[in-house]
Design an enzyme around this catalytic site. Structure first.
Site, PDB file in Angstrom:
ATOM      1  CE  LYS A  34      -2.390   1.587   3.712  1.00  0.00           C
ATOM      2  NZ  LYS A  34      -2.303   3.081   3.765  1.00  0.00           N
ATOM      3  CG  ASP A  62      -5.067   4.512   1.681  1.00  0.00           C
ATOM      4  OD1 ASP A  62      -6.222   4.845   1.365  1.00  0.00           O
ATOM      5  OD2 ASP A  62      -4.682   4.371   2.863  1.00  0.00           O
ATOM      6  CE  LYS A  64      -7.726   6.713   4.373  1.00  0.00           C
ATOM      7  NZ  LYS A  64      -6.307   6.332   4.240  1.00  0.00           N
ATOM      8  CG  ASP A  67     -12.308  18.134  -4.724  1.00  0.00           C
ATOM      9  OD1 ASP A  67     -13.254  18.920  -4.960  1.00  0.00           O
ATOM     10  OD2 ASP A  67     -11.136  18.505  -4.529  1.00  0.00           O
ATOM     11  NE  ARG A 178      -1.026  -1.021  15.107  1.00  0.00           N
ATOM     12  CZ  ARG A 178      -1.231  -0.490  13.903  1.00  0.00           C
ATOM     13  NH1 ARG A 178      -1.595  -1.249  12.901  1.00  0.00           N
ATOM     14  NH2 ARG A 178      -1.060   0.808  13.705  1.00  0.00           N
ATOM     15  NE  ARG A 208       2.346   2.964  12.577  1.00  0.00           N
ATOM     16  CZ  ARG A 208       1.613   4.008  12.966  1.00  0.00           C
ATOM     17  NH1 ARG A 208       2.198   5.055  13.489  1.00  0.00           N
ATOM     18  NH2 ARG A 208       0.300   3.994  12.824  1.00  0.00           N
TER      19      ARG A 208
END
Length: 232
Positions: A34, A62, A64, A67, A178, A208
């Site tokens: 990603k 990604d 997002k 508008d 996680r 992470r």
């Protein structure tokens, strides 16, 4: 050859070289990498080729987008030429905006983001979204799928309800994943990879816990192996 696990590794790297190195280390074990807003704004289209490398791993862009429909269509058309497997828009942009993205990038799966996983119930109430987050996520999911979105991004806490709302054919992508014992960092609504998959998720976004480890390849392999045990 082991099938790559349904994980999108979030390459939130400080520079292009690090992102490409992480991608190379995790690609044998995961289906997708990603690329987020920071990396794309810093390096532009070059980042897609760099992280895709020779492996041809799926790239999840990604951005997002949020508008007016005409602007989102133009943006989706521009990045669609890079052939990302998945491109995100905000479901709260509404039906016309989502439909504009779907029509402008026909070879890319448009994934509508329901509610950001960093938002708690109190945060949502302050911006005018009252009640349980799951109800808002279901409403936004239904709007997005009605407008042609082929995928949805939702928290692991809402994935079962969203699956019930939209049926089996829509890809559900869950950030806020996680492994047990990992720091939740800035995510408010989280689950373990095994729980997210068992609740009905199709693709797990993990950053992470993989990229922040001493050996990202080994970390990705470990999570992938744990998921295979659950799915068999």
């Amino acid at each position: 050859m082991t099938t790559p696990a349904p994980i999108a590794v979030a390459l939130d790297a400080p520079d292009l070289e690090t992102a490409a190195r992480w991608a190379g280390l995790v690609t044998p074990h995961v289906s997708t990498v990603k690329v987020g807003l920071e990396l794309y704004l810093r390096y532009g289209p070059d980042v897609i080729a760099s992280v895709r490398g020779a492996s041809g791993v799926q790239v999840f862009l990604d951005l997002k987008l949020h508008d007016i429909p005409n602007t989102v269509a133009a943006a989706a058309r521009a990045v669609g030429r890079l052939k990302p497997a998945i491109l995100t828009v905000h479901a709260s942009g509404g039906s016309a905006m989502i439909r504009a993205a779907v029509e402008a990038a026909p070879n890319t799966q448009i994934a509508a983001v329901t509610l950001l996983t960093s938002l708690s119930e109190a945060d949502l109430a302050r911006i005018g979204i009252e009640g349980a987050p799951v109800d808002a996520a279901r409403r936004l999911a239904a709007i997005a799928v009605g407008a042609g979105a082929q995928a949805l991004v939702c928290s692991p806490r809402e994935v079962a309800a969203v699956r019930a709302e939209v049926g089996p054919d829509i890809m559900l992508i869950t950030p806020g994943v996680r492994p047990a014992g990992a720091d939740t960092q800035d995510q408010a609504r989280v689950a373990t990879p095994e729980d997210a998959l068992s609740q009905g998720a199709d693709l797990l976004v993990i950053g992470r816990p993989i990229t922040g480890s001493a050996d990202p390849g080994a970390a990705a392999a470990g999570i992938a192996a744990a998921l295979r045990r659950v799915s068999h």
